[in-house]
Design a protein around this motif. Structure first.
Motif, PDB file in Angstrom:
ATOM      1  N   ALA A 143      13.243  11.536   3.807  1.00 23.42           N
ATOM      2  CA  ALA A 143      12.939  12.111   2.831  1.00 23.42           C
ATOM      3  C   ALA A 143      11.785  11.737   1.585  1.00 23.42           C
ATOM      4  O   ALA A 143      11.678  11.031   2.030  1.00 23.42           O
ATOM      5  N   PHE A 144      11.434  12.677   1.913  1.00 27.76           N
ATOM      6  CA  PHE A 144       9.625  13.111   1.447  1.00 27.76           C
ATOM      7  C   PHE A 144      10.077  13.022  -0.288  1.00 27.76           C
ATOM      8  O   PHE A 144       9.619  14.689  -0.994  1.00 27.76           O
ATOM      9  N   VAL A 145      10.621  12.462  -1.050  1.00 26.26           N
ATOM     10  CA  VAL A 145      10.801  12.460  -1.912  1.00 26.26           C
ATOM     11  C   VAL A 145       8.722  12.727  -2.977  1.00 26.26           C
ATOM     12  O   VAL A 145       8.025  11.850  -3.044  1.00 26.26           O
ATOM     13  N   LEU A 196       7.875   1.416 -10.172  1.00 22.50           N
ATOM     14  CA  LEU A 196       8.508   2.599  -8.995  1.00 22.50           C
ATOM     15  C   LEU A 196       6.854   3.244  -8.601  1.00 22.50           C
ATOM     16  O   LEU A 196       6.905   4.225  -9.525  1.00 22.50           O
ATOM     17  N   CYS A 197       6.742   3.641  -7.492  1.00 19.61           N
ATOM     18  CA  CYS A 197       6.272   4.319  -7.541  1.00 19.61           C
ATOM     19  C   CYS A 197       6.425   5.249  -5.923  1.00 19.61           C
ATOM     20  O   CYS A 197       6.884   4.330  -5.393  1.00 19.61           O
ATOM     21  N   THR A 198       6.614   6.631  -5.508  1.00 17.96           N
ATOM     22  CA  THR A 198       6.502   6.868  -4.723  1.00 17.96           C
ATOM     23  C   THR A 198       5.298   7.026  -3.332  1.00 17.96           C
ATOM     24  O   THR A 198       4.081   6.578  -3.723  1.00 17.96           O
ATOM     25  N   SER A 199       6.039   6.453  -2.944  1.00 22.32           N
ATOM     26  CA  SER A 199       5.657   6.252  -1.389  1.00 22.32           C
ATOM     27  C   SER A 199       5.709   7.735  -0.445  1.00 22.32           C
ATOM     28  O   SER A 199       6.445   7.548   0.724  1.00 22.32           O
ATOM     29  N   ALA A 202       9.500   6.631   0.839  1.00 23.31           N
ATOM     30  CA  ALA A 202       9.985   5.645   0.456  1.00 23.31           C
ATOM     31  C   ALA A 202       9.506   5.263  -1.493  1.00 23.31           C
ATOM     32  O   ALA A 202       9.122   5.774  -1.769  1.00 23.31           O
ATOM     33  N   PHE A 203      10.320   4.388  -1.718  1.00 23.47           N
ATOM     34  CA  PHE A 203       9.844   4.119  -2.722  1.00 23.47           C
ATOM     35  C   PHE A 203       8.903   2.903  -3.137  1.00 23.47           C
ATOM     36  O   PHE A 203      10.335   1.473  -2.087  1.00 23.47           O
ATOM     37  N   GLN A 208       0.862  -1.348  -0.154  1.00 25.82           N
ATOM     38  CA  GLN A 208       0.032   0.186  -0.049  1.00 25.82           C
ATOM     39  C   GLN A 208       0.904   1.396   0.405  1.00 25.82           C
ATOM     40  O   GLN A 208       2.182   1.525   0.213  1.00 25.82           O
ATOM     41  N   LEU A 209       0.357   2.445  -0.700  1.00 27.05           N
ATOM     42  CA  LEU A 209       1.000   3.851  -0.166  1.00 27.05           C
ATOM     43  C   LEU A 209       0.459   4.731   0.233  1.00 27.05           C
ATOM     44  O   LEU A 209      -0.751   4.622   0.606  1.00 27.05           O
ATOM     45  N   SER A 210       0.935   5.315   0.656  1.00 25.34           N
ATOM     46  CA  SER A 210       0.752   6.741   1.417  1.00 25.34           C
ATOM     47  C   SER A 210       1.587   8.115   1.104  1.00 25.34           C
ATOM     48  O   SER A 210       2.675   8.427   0.776  1.00 25.34           O
ATOM     49  N   ASN A 211       0.593   9.076  -0.140  1.00 23.01           N
ATOM     50  CA  ASN A 211       0.446  10.410  -0.424  1.00 23.01           C
ATOM     51  C   ASN A 211       1.713   9.699  -2.461  1.00 23.01           C
ATOM     52  O   ASN A 211       3.076   9.155  -2.080  1.00 23.01           O
ATOM     53  N   ALA A 212       0.769   8.448  -2.844  1.00 20.58           N
ATOM     54  CA  ALA A 212       1.516   8.034  -4.432  1.00 20.58           C
ATOM     55  C   ALA A 212       1.574  10.032  -4.938  1.00 20.58           C
ATOM     56  O   ALA A 212       0.717   9.370  -6.374  1.00 20.58           O
TER      57      ALA A 212
END
Length: 355
Positions: free
Chosen positions: A255-257, A228-231, A236-237, A208-212
């Protein structure tokens, strides 16, 4: 020759005064002023061209410089949420070539895809849920359907919001949409805009993702192309197969990537915030992070040097007060970087020259 030039600059670079927020120079002809400060680490160090992309804000204003791509002719194409010019096209000297708009108040994601001999763009707008595919000069080719209108989301459930932030296009033309400001699903469509599946979703499980916020095709291994999905809230990726099966997490503590950007063997990303005081998301604390082919962080321009202890990456935070909130990184053929920022006093992109 290039390596000797880099070595020369590394050994002769002088420390500079503290960097300030770029001024809005009105000239698009004069060469940008150069900083003597070098940022970055290891083999990934850069000289700052702080005024590289400055334009006349009366004629070509920006609010947030969200993302940038380079087309097959070497032009740098940037998306903004300024309705007067959603798209700004630069040459590599920072000169304005053209601009156009679709009057999007929240234009956010910009993806370039080579379709036959032609470059095409995919632009996302979170506030309206609109995603359009256009020619390089702005002619609309296709618009993706809203998942609430085709039964993928519950139309009557206000909690199931759709606010897409990014797209990625697979080699076969499939379109992946990151619903990064909505419900954190990744939606997959075929090249004709027909829905295939969704995966991810908001949560704290591995899959699951948080702020994809971003999504990208990782083709560094041509025999094993993945997504690759941003979380971003997870720092994280997350990697998935192209049919949505979770594979791994690349954890980037502190890091909020934003979106992952693949270039050659490396992965680049703007860091919108880092964790400074009391380990919280801190305003005006952005930097850039760079990973190698093994997904190990090798440089953080504007941030602290990456450190590993027993194979685990330690916390990364802003070190040089150059950036506010790094939203995207574009890489040219000389491996120079162009950094777009959100919430940065309407500033234009900053160029980082590889040395």
């Amino acid at each position: 020759m290039k390596n000797s030039r880099r070595d020369f600059i590394k050994t002769t670079a002088l420390a500079s005064a503290a960097i300030t927020i770029p001024t809005y120079g009105f000239s698009i002809i004069n060469k940008p002023s150069l900083s003597k400060q070098i940022i970055g680490h290891g083999d990934f160090k850069y000289r700052v061209h702080q005024q590289w992309g400055n334009l006349n804000p009366e004629n070509t204003p920006v609010k947030n410089c969200h993302e940038m791509v380079m087309d097959s002719k070497g032009r740098l194409i940037m998306v903004t949420d300024e309705v007067k010019n959603n798209i700004i096209v630069y040459d590599k000297s920072g000169k304005l070539l053209s601009s156009w708009t679709h009057n999007m108040k929240s234009a956010h994601g910009l993806t370039l895809f080579k379709e036959g001999e032609d470059d095409v763009l995919f632009i996302t707008e979170p506030l309206t849920g609109k995603i359009i595919k256009t020619t390089i000069d702005g002619k609309v080719i296709m618009e993706l359907p809203n998942p609430k209108e085709i039964g993928v989301y519950d139309k009557d459930n206000p909690r199931e919001r759709y606010k897409p932030t990014e797209t990625a296009i697979a080699p076969n033309g499939d379109i992946y949409v990151a619903d990064g400001y909505g419900s954190d699903w990744v939606l997959q469509f075929n090249s004709n805009g027909e829905f295939i599946r969704k995966f991810g979703g908001k949560g704290f499980n591995d899959d699951q993702l948080s702020n994809a916020h971003g999504v990208a095709i990782d083709d560094r291994d041509p025999n094993n192309i993945t997504l690759l999905c941003t979380s971003r809230k997870h720092n994280a990726f997350k990697r998935f197969t192209l049919d949505g099966k979770y594979l791994e997490t690349i954890y980037l503590p502190g890091a909020f990537v934003c979106r992952p950007v693949i270039d050659g063997e490396n992965l680049y990303s703007g860091v919108c915030w880092s964790r400074l005081k009391y380990l919280e998301q801190t305003p005006d604390s952005g930097f850039v992070t760079i990973l190698d082919k093994k997904n190990k962080v090798v440089s953080n321009p504007g941030g602290t040097a990456p450190k590993y202890k027993k194979g685990k990456l330690k916390m990364m935070v802003q070190d040089t007060p150059l950036f506010n909130h790094c939203h995207d990184v574009c890489v040219d053929e000389d491996k120079n970087l162009y950094v777009c920022q959100w919430n940065a006093n309407k500033s234009y992109p900053i160029k980082l020259e590889r040395v």
